[in-house]
Scaffold this motif. Structure first.
Motif, PDB file in Angstrom:
ATOM      1  N   ASN A   1       0.832  -1.190   0.000  1.00  0.00           N
ATOM      2  CA  ASN A   1       0.000   0.000   0.000  1.00  0.00           C
ATOM      3  C   ASN A   1       0.878   1.256   0.000  1.00  0.00           C
ATOM      4  OD1 ASN A   1      -2.297  -1.525   0.034  1.00  0.00           O
ATOM      5  ND2 ASN A   1      -3.022  -0.859   2.050  1.00  0.00           N
ATOM      6  N   PRO A   2       0.361   2.382  -0.470  1.00  0.00           N
ATOM      7  CA  PRO A   2       1.160   3.609  -0.485  1.00  0.00           C
ATOM      8  C   PRO A   2       1.742   3.986   0.872  1.00  0.00           C
ATOM      9  CG  PRO A   2      -0.779   3.880  -1.837  1.00  0.00           C
ATOM     10  CD  PRO A   2      -0.932   2.554  -1.151  1.00  0.00           C
ATOM     11  N   SER A   3       0.972   3.787   1.949  1.00  0.00           N
ATOM     12  CA  SER A   3       1.468   3.992   3.311  1.00  0.00           C
ATOM     13  C   SER A   3       1.384   2.668   4.058  1.00  0.00           C
ATOM     14  CB  SER A   3       0.637   5.054   4.051  1.00  0.00           C
ATOM     15  OG  SER A   3       0.775   6.320   3.440  1.00  0.00           O
ATOM     16  N   ALA A   4       2.495   2.258   4.665  1.00  0.00           N
ATOM     17  CA  ALA A   4       2.569   0.929   5.275  1.00  0.00           C
ATOM     18  C   ALA A   4       1.583   0.737   6.414  1.00  0.00           C
ATOM     19  CB  ALA A   4       3.989   0.660   5.772  1.00  0.00           C
ATOM     20  N   ASP A   5       1.156   1.835   7.052  1.00  0.00           N
ATOM     21  CA  ASP A   5       0.258   1.716   8.201  1.00  0.00           C
ATOM     22  C   ASP A   5      -1.180   2.076   7.860  1.00  0.00           C
ATOM     23  OD1 ASP A   5       0.629   4.405   7.780  1.00  0.00           O
ATOM     24  OD2 ASP A   5       0.935   4.911   9.898  1.00  0.00           O
ATOM     25  N   SER A   6      -1.514   2.106   6.595  1.00  0.00           N
ATOM     26  CA  SER A   6      -2.851   2.539   6.190  1.00  0.00           C
ATOM     27  C   SER A   6      -3.462   1.581   5.175  1.00  0.00           C
ATOM     28  CB  SER A   6      -2.777   3.935   5.576  1.00  0.00           C
ATOM     29  OG  SER A   6      -4.033   4.326   5.044  1.00  0.00           O
ATOM     30  N   VAL A   7      -4.771   1.406   5.266  1.00  0.00           N
ATOM     31  CA  VAL A   7      -5.498   0.616   4.278  1.00  0.00           C
ATOM     32  C   VAL A   7      -5.879   1.453   3.059  1.00  0.00           C
ATOM     33  CG1 VAL A   7      -6.418  -0.993   5.993  1.00  0.00           C
ATOM     34  CG2 VAL A   7      -7.743   1.052   5.374  1.00  0.00           C
ATOM     35  N   VAL A   8      -5.617   2.765   3.097  1.00  0.00           N
ATOM     36  CA  VAL A   8      -5.960   3.630   1.972  1.00  0.00           C
ATOM     37  C   VAL A   8      -5.081   3.294   0.773  1.00  0.00           C
ATOM     38  CG1 VAL A   8      -5.963   6.004   1.118  1.00  0.00           C
ATOM     39  CG2 VAL A   8      -6.869   5.485   3.394  1.00  0.00           C
ATOM     40  N   TYR A   9      -5.722   2.984  -0.343  1.00  0.00           N
ATOM     41  CA  TYR A   9      -5.013   2.587  -1.562  1.00  0.00           C
ATOM     42  C   TYR A   9      -4.927   3.739  -2.565  1.00  0.00           C
ATOM     43  CZ  TYR A   9      -3.588  -0.710  -5.246  1.00  0.00           C
ATOM     44  OH  TYR A   9      -2.903  -1.388  -6.230  1.00  0.00           O
ATOM     45  N   ASP A  10      -6.001   4.498  -2.681  1.00  0.00           N
ATOM     46  CA  ASP A  10      -5.984   5.718  -3.481  1.00  0.00           C
ATOM     47  C   ASP A  10      -6.998   6.682  -2.880  1.00  0.00           C
ATOM     48  OD1 ASP A  10      -8.499   4.939  -4.272  1.00  0.00           O
ATOM     49  OD2 ASP A  10      -8.111   5.061  -6.417  1.00  0.00           O
ATOM     50  N   TYR A  11      -7.204   7.838  -3.501  1.00  0.00           N
ATOM     51  CA  TYR A  11      -8.117   8.815  -2.902  1.00  0.00           C
ATOM     52  C   TYR A  11      -8.682   9.742  -3.980  1.00  0.00           C
ATOM     53  CZ  TYR A  11      -4.051  12.029  -2.985  1.00  0.00           C
ATOM     54  OH  TYR A  11      -2.976  12.819  -3.361  1.00  0.00           O
ATOM     55  N   GLY A  12      -9.529  10.674  -3.530  1.00  0.00           N
ATOM     56  CA  GLY A  12     -10.140  11.611  -4.458  1.00  0.00           C
ATOM     57  C   GLY A  12     -11.368  11.083  -5.172  1.00  0.00           C
ATOM     58  N   HIS A  13     -12.167  10.254  -4.483  1.00  0.00           N
ATOM     59  CA  HIS A  13     -13.388   9.708  -5.075  1.00  0.00           C
ATOM     60  C   HIS A  13     -14.627  10.295  -4.413  1.00  0.00           C
ATOM     61  CE1 HIS A  13     -11.258   6.677  -7.406  1.00  0.00           C
ATOM     62  NE2 HIS A  13     -10.588   6.320  -6.328  1.00  0.00           N
ATOM     63  N   ARG A  14     -15.694  10.373  -5.165  1.00  0.00           N
ATOM     64  CA  ARG A  14     -16.967  10.824  -4.624  1.00  0.00           C
ATOM     65  C   ARG A  14     -17.764   9.661  -4.036  1.00  0.00           C
ATOM     66  NH1 ARG A  14     -22.334  12.089  -6.642  1.00  0.00           N
ATOM     67  NH2 ARG A  14     -23.163  13.913  -5.529  1.00  0.00           N
ATOM     68  N   ASN A  15     -17.947   8.595  -4.811  1.00  0.00           N
ATOM     69  CA  ASN A  15     -18.729   7.458  -4.317  1.00  0.00           C
ATOM     70  C   ASN A  15     -18.438   6.251  -5.190  1.00  0.00           C
ATOM     71  OD1 ASN A  15     -20.564   6.001  -2.764  1.00  0.00           O
ATOM     72  ND2 ASN A  15     -22.357   6.729  -3.908  1.00  0.00           N
ATOM     73  N   VAL A  16     -17.492   5.420  -4.773  1.00  0.00           N
ATOM     74  CA  VAL A  16     -17.091   4.245  -5.548  1.00  0.00           C
ATOM     75  C   VAL A  16     -18.120   3.139  -5.356  1.00  0.00           C
ATOM     76  CG1 VAL A  16     -15.303   2.503  -5.892  1.00  0.00           C
ATOM     77  CG2 VAL A  16     -14.647   4.859  -5.346  1.00  0.00           C
ATOM     78  N   GLN A  17     -18.644   2.632  -6.475  1.00  0.00           N
ATOM     79  CA  GLN A  17     -19.741   1.668  -6.416  1.00  0.00           C
ATOM     80  C   GLN A  17     -19.418   0.309  -7.027  1.00  0.00           C
ATOM     81  OE1 GLN A  17     -23.602   2.300  -5.582  1.00  0.00           O
ATOM     82  NE2 GLN A  17     -22.194   3.086  -4.060  1.00  0.00           N
ATOM     83  N   GLY A  18     -18.431   0.226  -7.895  1.00  0.00           N
ATOM     84  CA  GLY A  18     -18.124  -1.038  -8.565  1.00  0.00           C
ATOM     85  C   GLY A  18     -16.633  -1.289  -8.620  1.00  0.00           C
ATOM     86  N   LEU A  19     -16.225  -2.551  -8.472  1.00  0.00           N
ATOM     87  CA  LEU A  19     -14.824  -2.971  -8.531  1.00  0.00           C
ATOM     88  C   LEU A  19     -14.718  -4.224  -9.390  1.00  0.00           C
ATOM     89  CD1 LEU A  19     -13.917  -2.736  -4.712  1.00  0.00           C
ATOM     90  CD2 LEU A  19     -13.320  -1.057  -6.468  1.00  0.00           C
ATOM     91  N   ALA A  20     -13.735  -4.254 -10.275  1.00  0.00           N
ATOM     92  CA  ALA A  20     -13.510  -5.438 -11.108  1.00  0.00           C
ATOM     93  C   ALA A  20     -12.087  -5.419 -11.639  1.00  0.00           C
ATOM     94  CB  ALA A  20     -14.497  -5.480 -12.276  1.00  0.00           C
ATOM     95  N   TRP A  21     -11.549  -6.611 -11.890  1.00  0.00           N
ATOM     96  CA  TRP A  21     -10.202  -6.760 -12.437  1.00  0.00           C
ATOM     97  C   TRP A  21     -10.281  -7.368 -13.822  1.00  0.00           C
ATOM     98  CZ3 TRP A  21     -11.509  -7.070  -7.448  1.00  0.00           C
ATOM     99  CH2 TRP A  21     -10.702  -6.392  -6.505  1.00  0.00           C
ATOM    100  N   ASP A  22      -9.404  -6.887 -14.707  1.00  0.00           N
ATOM    101  CA  ASP A  22      -9.360  -7.469 -16.039  1.00  0.00           C
ATOM    102  C   ASP A  22      -8.391  -8.650 -16.069  1.00  0.00           C
ATOM    103  OD1 ASP A  22      -6.724  -6.440 -16.321  1.00  0.00           O
ATOM    104  OD2 ASP A  22      -7.417  -4.651 -17.383  1.00  0.00           O
TER     105      ASP A  22
END
Length: 394
Positions: A232-253
């Protein structure tokens, strides 16, 4: 608007269940109130996939055929997870219940209710996921709204018990995700790295999206125990990225790239390619940067839609394309990809045919499951709603 040696595992699960559902309290932190993973211990760093085009890009034009209705009569369905073998687990936002739907005949069996769910507005029982080690640990994960926050918990699913009493006591692995009447995010999924990802919203408090100490307006990445994942960007944080309003869907190609759908405000909904540490611009930017604002440090979406045409929720990847379920837009969007670039303009299917569309899930054989959302208080229920449709796509 909306937007895990077998013995060791089971022993740990038993201890956690003895503790029951963790109580609230304490200020929300980006570590979820838990210590960081031991130094030097790898938790599965995310892959760094190539952005190069595929040698077999999908055609510009695709197709969708509804081949059948799996089940009907679902109430406020939201999250969907596929069990080994193909059956579906479906979460009801407003009732807090999880049901199993047979992929063969559509028969539904109630697992039980998730304790502590406090539905209201866009909150309630939202995303669900099945442990990557489900055959050993039998863990089902849920993202849900409580009276004080949004949180993620896991429960042991014992199908040998009587229907309605098949879920063990919840073990909260992450708490302190901001809650609100709107923008609770809620989608969770295990990635190819076997880490758990969660999309969150900023609850209408736009400043949370740019605040790296907040869990709101982010994509989160954690171990199955809720610890910050290695890489992760910070070793002590679960935050992976930022600057979102409302994330609703996740998928991997197929190349392990992470994609996410996001509700815009009044103008642009988004499909984003998610990379660690990047800033996706909200609230400073909505949609692609206009007026030549290069160098802003914000990542532009790969695609954007007018909110009346989309208001996206779940997404899935199949046949070289991202498929995006739309609520207000009442249609299924196909975004054909050559690497990280669209092959052509997005293509819409089923416009207005089944009403609001909440979740789309890859069935594993190239087909899709599509879940409607007309009993969520914002749709116009039809006879049999809500339903799960089987789609053949290309």
């Amino acid at each position: 608007m909306q937007r895990r040696s077998q013995t060791a595992v089971l022993a740990a699960a038993s201890l956690l269940l003895a503790a029951g559902c963790s109580s609230g309290g304490g200020a929300p932190t980006a570590t979820g109130g838990k210590s960081a993973a031991p130094k030097g211990k790898s938790s599965g760093a995310p892959a760094t996939p190539s952005a190069s085009p595929s040698s077999t890009a999908p055609p510009a034009k695709g197709s969708v055929k509804v081949t059948g209705t799996l089940t009907t009569g679902l109430k406020s369905p939201w999250g969907v997870a596929v069990l080994p073998g193909g059956d579906l687990l479906v979460a009801s936002r407003d009732t807090g219940k999880i049901v199993r739907v047979s992929a063969d005949d559509g028969k539904t069996t109630e697992l039980g209710s998730v304790p502590g769910v406090d539905p209201g507005g866009e909150g309630g029982l939202l995303g669900i996921a099945v442990s990557p080690s489900f055959g050993v640990d039998r863990q089902v994960y849920a993202y849900f709204t409580t009276a004080s926050d949004n949180r993620i918990a896991r429960m042991i699913y014992d199908e040998k018990r009587r229907p309605g009493d098949q879920l063990g006591a919840p073990d909260t692995i992450l708490r302190g995700i901001p809650k609100g009447q709107i923008h609770n995010g809620g989608r969770i999924a295990f990635g190819p790295d076997k880490m758990l990802y969660a999309g969150t919203g900023e609850t209408g408090d736009t400043g949370l999206a740019q605040d790296k100490t907040s869990l709101g307006g982010k994509v989160l990445r954690m171990t199955p125990d809720g610890q910050p994942a290695h890489g992760n960007p910070s070793a002590d944080s679960v935050v992976y990225d930022y600057g979102h309003r409302n994330v609703q869907g996740l998928a991997w190609d197929d190349d392990k790239r992470l994609w996410a759908s996001e509700f815009g405000q009044d103008t642009w909904d988004e499909l984003n390619l998610i990379e660690p540490g990047k800033n996706y611009g909200w609230p400073q930017e909505e949609g692609k940067a206009k007026g030549g604002k290069a160098g802003s440090g914000f990542v532009d979406p790969v695609e954007e839609w007018k909110t009346k045409d989309a208001s996206p929720s779940g997404i899935a990847y199949a046949k070289g394309s991202i498929w995006m379920a739309s609520l207000r837009g009442e249609r299924l969007w196909r975004i054909a990809l050559d690497g990280t670039k669209p092959v052509a303009a997005p293509q819409a299917f089923l416009k207005g045919t089944y009403g609001r569309l909440r979740t789309v899930v890859a069935a594993g054989d190239g087909s899709l499951w599509l879940v409607t959302s007309n009993t969520d208080g914002r749709g116009k229920p039809r006879k049999g709603d809500d339903r799960i449709l089987r789609l053949k796509v290309s």
